[in-house]
Design a protein around this motif. Structure first.
Motif, PDB file in Angstrom:
ATOM      1  N   TYR A  71       3.750 -11.309   6.503  1.00 17.64           N
ATOM      2  CA  TYR A  71       4.268 -11.640   7.827  1.00 17.64           C
ATOM      3  C   TYR A  71       5.423 -10.740   8.243  1.00 17.64           C
ATOM      4  N   THR A  72       6.112 -10.138   7.283  1.00 20.28           N
ATOM      5  CA  THR A  72       7.124  -9.148   7.644  1.00 20.28           C
ATOM      6  C   THR A  72       6.459  -7.917   8.259  1.00 20.28           C
ATOM      7  N   ARG A  73       5.375  -7.478   7.648  1.00 20.19           N
ATOM      8  CA  ARG A  73       4.621  -6.350   8.222  1.00 20.19           C
ATOM      9  C   ARG A  73       4.118  -6.704   9.623  1.00 20.19           C
ATOM     10  N   VAL A  74       3.602  -7.900   9.796  1.00 21.17           N
ATOM     11  CA  VAL A  74       3.120  -8.328  11.107  1.00 21.17           C
ATOM     12  C   VAL A  74       4.247  -8.279  12.133  1.00 21.17           C
ATOM     13  N   ALA A  75       5.408  -8.794  11.754  1.00 26.30           N
ATOM     14  CA  ALA A  75       6.548  -8.811  12.677  1.00 26.30           C
ATOM     15  C   ALA A  75       7.006  -7.405  13.037  1.00 26.30           C
ATOM     16  N   LEU A  76       7.044  -6.524  12.041  1.00 24.10           N
ATOM     17  CA  LEU A  76       7.594  -5.185  12.258  1.00 24.10           C
ATOM     18  C   LEU A  76       6.643  -4.266  13.018  1.00 24.10           C
ATOM     19  N   THR A  77       5.361  -4.571  13.037  1.00 21.64           N
ATOM     20  CA  THR A  77       4.402  -3.691  13.713  1.00 21.64           C
ATOM     21  C   THR A  77       3.925  -4.232  15.058  1.00 21.64           C
ATOM     22  N   GLN A  78       4.422  -5.377  15.474  1.00 22.28           N
ATOM     23  CA  GLN A  78       3.913  -5.994  16.704  1.00 22.28           C
ATOM     24  C   GLN A  78       4.063  -5.069  17.903  1.00 22.28           C
ATOM     25  N   ARG A  79       5.256  -4.476  18.075  1.00 20.26           N
ATOM     26  CA  ARG A  79       5.481  -3.603  19.236  1.00 20.26           C
ATOM     27  C   ARG A  79       4.658  -2.319  19.125  1.00 20.26           C
ATOM     28  N   ILE A  80       4.571  -1.760  17.925  1.00 20.43           N
ATOM     29  CA  ILE A  80       3.804  -0.525  17.738  1.00 20.43           C
ATOM     30  C   ILE A  80       2.342  -0.767  18.067  1.00 20.43           C
ATOM     31  N   LYS A  81       1.818  -1.918  17.640  1.00 21.47           N
ATOM     32  CA  LYS A  81       0.418  -2.234  17.933  1.00 21.47           C
ATOM     33  C   LYS A  81       0.183  -2.352  19.436  1.00 21.47           C
ATOM     34  N   ARG A  82       1.119  -2.944  20.141  1.00 15.01           N
ATOM     35  CA  ARG A  82       0.963  -3.064  21.596  1.00 15.01           C
ATOM     36  C   ARG A  82       0.950  -1.682  22.246  1.00 15.01           C
ATOM     37  N   LEU A  83       1.892  -0.827  21.856  1.00 11.61           N
ATOM     38  CA  LEU A  83       1.950   0.517  22.427  1.00 11.61           C
ATOM     39  C   LEU A  83       0.703   1.316  22.084  1.00 11.61           C
ATOM     40  N   ALA A  84       0.216   1.149  20.849  1.00  7.59           N
ATOM     41  CA  ALA A  84      -0.996   1.861  20.443  1.00  7.59           C
ATOM     42  C   ALA A  84      -2.193   1.402  21.272  1.00  7.59           C
ATOM     43  N   THR A  85      -2.315   0.107  21.448  1.00  6.22           N
ATOM     44  CA  THR A  85      -3.440  -0.422  22.223  1.00  6.22           C
ATOM     45  C   THR A  85      -3.396   0.094  23.663  1.00  6.22           C
TER      46      THR A  85
ATOM     47  N   ILE B 141      -3.382  -3.360   8.607  1.00  9.04           N
ATOM     48  CA  ILE B 141      -3.056  -3.599   7.196  1.00  9.04           C
ATOM     49  C   ILE B 141      -1.801  -4.465   7.186  1.00  9.04           C
ATOM     50  N   GLU B 142      -1.962  -5.733   6.880  1.00 11.88           N
ATOM     51  CA  GLU B 142      -0.871  -6.695   7.053  1.00 11.88           C
ATOM     52  C   GLU B 142      -0.091  -6.900   5.766  1.00 11.88           C
ATOM     53  N   VAL B 143       0.256  -5.777   5.140  1.00 10.38           N
ATOM     54  CA  VAL B 143       1.211  -5.762   4.032  1.00 10.38           C
ATOM     55  C   VAL B 143       2.043  -4.492   4.201  1.00 10.38           C
ATOM     56  N   PRO B 144       3.228  -4.420   3.610  1.00  7.09           N
ATOM     57  CA  PRO B 144       4.044  -3.213   3.763  1.00  7.09           C
ATOM     58  C   PRO B 144       3.293  -1.958   3.293  1.00  7.09           C
ATOM     59  N   VAL B 145       3.450  -0.883   4.062  1.00  7.12           N
ATOM     60  CA  VAL B 145       2.801   0.389   3.748  1.00  7.12           C
ATOM     61  C   VAL B 145       3.877   1.466   3.601  1.00  7.12           C
ATOM     62  N   ILE B 146       3.801   2.194   2.497  1.00  7.81           N
ATOM     63  CA  ILE B 146       4.734   3.283   2.198  1.00  7.81           C
ATOM     64  C   ILE B 146       3.977   4.599   2.296  1.00  7.81           C
ATOM     65  N   SER B 147       4.510   5.551   3.057  1.00  8.52           N
ATOM     66  CA  SER B 147       3.968   6.903   3.064  1.00  8.52           C
ATOM     67  C   SER B 147       4.756   7.751   2.080  1.00  8.52           C
TER      68      SER B 147
ATOM     69  N   LEU C  52       3.276   7.620  10.845  1.00 12.21           N
ATOM     70  CA  LEU C  52       4.185   6.878  11.717  1.00 12.21           C
ATOM     71  C   LEU C  52       3.764   5.424  11.903  1.00 12.21           C
ATOM     72  N   THR C  53       2.600   5.050  11.393  1.00  6.58           N
ATOM     73  CA  THR C  53       2.210   3.637  11.402  1.00  6.58           C
ATOM     74  C   THR C  53       2.763   2.891  10.188  1.00  6.58           C
ATOM     75  N   THR C  54       3.374   3.610   9.255  1.00 12.88           N
ATOM     76  CA  THR C  54       3.808   2.989   8.008  1.00 12.88           C
ATOM     77  C   THR C  54       5.264   2.551   8.088  1.00 12.88           C
TER      78      THR C  54
ATOM     79  N   VAL D  20       0.847  -1.190   0.000  1.00  9.69           N
ATOM     80  CA  VAL D  20       0.000   0.000   0.000  1.00  9.69           C
ATOM     81  C   VAL D  20       0.883   1.241   0.000  1.00  9.69           C
ATOM     82  N   ILE D  21       0.522   2.209  -0.836  1.00 11.16           N
ATOM     83  CA  ILE D  21       1.152   3.531  -0.842  1.00 11.16           C
ATOM     84  C   ILE D  21       0.094   4.529  -0.395  1.00 11.16           C
TER      85      ILE D  21
END
Length: 256
Positions: free
Chosen positions: A221-235, A108-114, A128-130, A64-65
């Motif tokens: 799954y790369t997106r899932v791995a890279l956002t795990q900590r951010i998702k926890r902090l956001a929650t 969004i469980e695919v790489p996202v580019i801003s 900052l979520t991308t 996603v862009i």
């Protein structure tokens, strides 16, 4: 297996978003107002959680862009369209939408580019979520609306800016309403690349096509791995931050 090239129904569902997807599953999402620079409104606040949910559940999207239109990313807001934020029942809607928009972006469980095509003065937490952040040379970053309105910056900026800038610099950025140039943001590690305006989208698509060579599950799954900590902090932080923001919004009734 190639992604389905038929346009899904949500591509024409949202008045402030234009969608384009190519045969490799690269989805470009462009924010706009009447095909011009995007002005943030109550309608966008209501619709964006659903839009990002639709994007997240569409498994034909492989990258996603996210970008804006013209010479600004989000630089203007129609405060009146947001309704009476001093009314707790109205704020309850804002509270729910504010939580869901970031949760659905992070889901969004695919790489996202801003591709930040100009000033990002509000809702910069979306950026900052991308995973990859590109900025045009004229881009700037600021949390403009909160303290100008006399309310807590609690919609996610309080979580994500201290995360990317560091706790001390992040608090300074929010409390002083500091404006960072694209070059400063790059030096501070917020932005990955600064580009001439006419090269921004070309570079975003170049990176997207590079990523698209990877297997789909690797991308997901790369997106899932890279956002795990951010998702926890956001929650942990966004609901609390929005509650505090809501208290100060309702207190505006008593402000002199």
């Amino acid at each position: 297996m190639q992604p389905n090239t038929e346009q899904p129904a949500y591509f024409s569902k949202y008045e402030n978003l234009h969608f384009y997807r190519d045969e490799k599953g690269i989805l470009e999402v462009k924010m706009h107002t009447d095909s011009g620079p995007f002005i943030f409104t109550g309608t966008a606040h209501r619709q964006f959680p659903d839009a990002f949910y639709d994007i997240s559940r569409d498994r034909d999207n492989r990258i996603v862009i996210l970008t804006g239109t013209g010479d600004s990313w989000i630089a203007q807001i129609d405060f009146n369209s947001l309704g009476d934020v001093t009314n707790p029942r109205e704020w309850d809607k804002t509270f729910w939408e504010g939580k869901k928009v970031l949760q659905n972006l992070l889901d969004i469980e695919v790489p996202v580019i801003s591709a930040v095509n100009g000033p990002a003065l509000l809702h910069s937490e979306y950026i900052l979520t991308t995973d990859i952040i590109l900025a045009s040379e004229n881009a700037t970053f600021q949390d403009m609306p909160h303290l100008n309105a006399g309310i807590v910056p609690g919609d996610g900026v309080h979580v994500l800016w201290p995360l990317v800038l560091g706790p001390s610099r992040g608090r300074y950025f929010l409390l002083t309403q500091e404006t960072l140039s694209a070059q400063q943001a790059h030096q501070l590690g917020v932005v990955n690349e600064v580009l001439p305006s006419d090269r921004l989208m070309e570079r975003a698509w170049e990176l997207a096509r590079q990523l698209a060579k990877q297997p789909t599950l690797t991308l997901r799954y790369t997106r899932v791995a890279l956002t795990q900590r951010i998702k926890r902090l956001a929650t942990e932080g966004i609901g609390y931050g929005l509650a505090l923001e809501g208290i100060t919004a309702t207190d505006l009734r008593n402000a002199e």
